[in-house]
Write an enzyme that holds these catalytic residues in place. Structure first.
Site, PDB file in Angstrom:
ATOM      1  N   ASP A   1      35.743  47.084  30.472  1.00  0.00           N
ATOM      2  CA  ASP A   1      37.117  46.714  30.139  1.00  0.00           C
ATOM      3  C   ASP A   1      37.286  45.205  30.023  1.00  0.00           C
ATOM      4  OD1 ASP A   1      37.897  49.313  30.020  1.00  0.00           O
ATOM      5  OD2 ASP A   1      38.944  49.354  31.944  1.00  0.00           O
TER       6      ASP A   1
ATOM      7  N   ARG B   1      50.073  32.221  52.666  1.00  0.00           N
ATOM      8  CA  ARG B   1      51.419  32.517  53.158  1.00  0.00           C
ATOM      9  C   ARG B   1      52.268  33.019  52.004  1.00  0.00           C
ATOM     10  NH1 ARG B   1      52.975  26.291  54.604  1.00  0.00           N
ATOM     11  NH2 ARG B   1      53.333  25.488  52.486  1.00  0.00           N
TER      12      ARG B   1
END
Length: 277
Positions: A59, A144
């Site tokens: 792919d 974060r």
């Protein structure tokens, strides 16, 4: 069809055995064939009268080829030499029968939409790239959560606090979008799928928009209004960086990828087979 161009992934096709098999079979049937085994596709090397580009690999190979030859408007046919190969039309055992259909002009062309991402769209130093599968905006640096503000056609929609955001085409809906819990969309559809990556909430869902909609994703401020950094990645390849207050604009590209479809198998049946159900 009489004139073919083969793009072969040498890492997938060991010793070019499949490539040579296809080249030999086409030439035996009186067809013109040119083979390209380079890692980077050079559009200038593709004859203007080429009728079909055969892409041998997985792919990832097909996605890269679709982006590189997009403006040639030459239809692509993927031959899966990888693992899942969801985007490829032809499996290894079906190659000769697939070639027969191409020779007999027994095929259909399916248009697949592309995405264009720009930041900022009207500035002199604007950066722009295209995506066949998806545009992913993700945190950069520290691990974060980042705030992503979503606008659609200039109207504020929602803010996600998440690891990132996936903006996928219908073709790309079975890729990273699916892994992140997003919906599967019929590849021939015209729509844009927005899916958050690991959102910090209990009720966040994907959003499916019309293909004509324009999406803007702005990077919000960090904790204590620190400057956050994010990367915008196109088909897991090209990328550019953003910081708090900056945004990427994403919309449907003006041109589409032409994919060859050989079988009458429905999208749902193909999906069931590929997903192993």
């Amino acid at each position: 069809m009489d004139k073919f161009y083969i793009l072969a992934n040498t890492q997938k096709d060991e010793n070019l055995r499949v490539t040579e098999e296809i080249e030999s079979y086409l030439k035996q049937n009186g067809k013109q064939v040119k083979v390209d085994t380079s890692e980077m596709v050079c559009v200038r090397n593709i004859p203007a009268d080429t009728e079909c580009i055969l892409v041998l690999g997985g792919d990832g190979t097909l996605i890269r080829a679709a982006r590189e030859v997009l403006h040639t408007k030459i239809p692509l046919l993927g031959v899966n030499l990888g693992t899942l190969g969801y985007l490829a039309e032809v499996e290894r055992a079906q190659i000769l029968s697939a070639l027969d259909k191409l020779i007999e002009d027994n095929y259909m062309i399916e248009e697949r939409m592309m995405l264009k991402g720009t930041t900022p769209p009207h500035a002199k130093d604007a950066l722009e790239s295209m995506a066949f599968n998806d545009v992913v905006i993700t945190r950069s640096g520290k691990l974060r959560i980042v705030e992503y503000k979503i606008y659609v056609n200039g109207e504020y929609l929602h803010s996600y606090r998440a690891d990132g955001i996936i903006v996928a085409t219908p073709t790309g809906s079975t890729g990273y979008n699916l892994s992140a819990g997003g919906p599967i969309v019929k590849p021939s559809a015209s729509s844009i799928v927005i899916t958050p990556i690991c959102p910090h909430t209990l009720n966040t869902r994907s959003i499916v928009l019309a293909g004509e909609d324009h999406v803007m994703i702005e990077i919000g401020p960090g904790r204590k209004y620190e400057n956050e950094q994010a990367d915008v990645v196109f088909d897991a390849d090209t990328a550019f960086s953003l910081c708090s207050g900056q945004a990427v604009h994403i919309c449907k590209a003006d041109t589409s990828v032409r994919m060859i479809k050989l079988s009458n198998i429905s999208f749902l049946e193909a999906l069931r087979r590929k997903m192993g159900e």
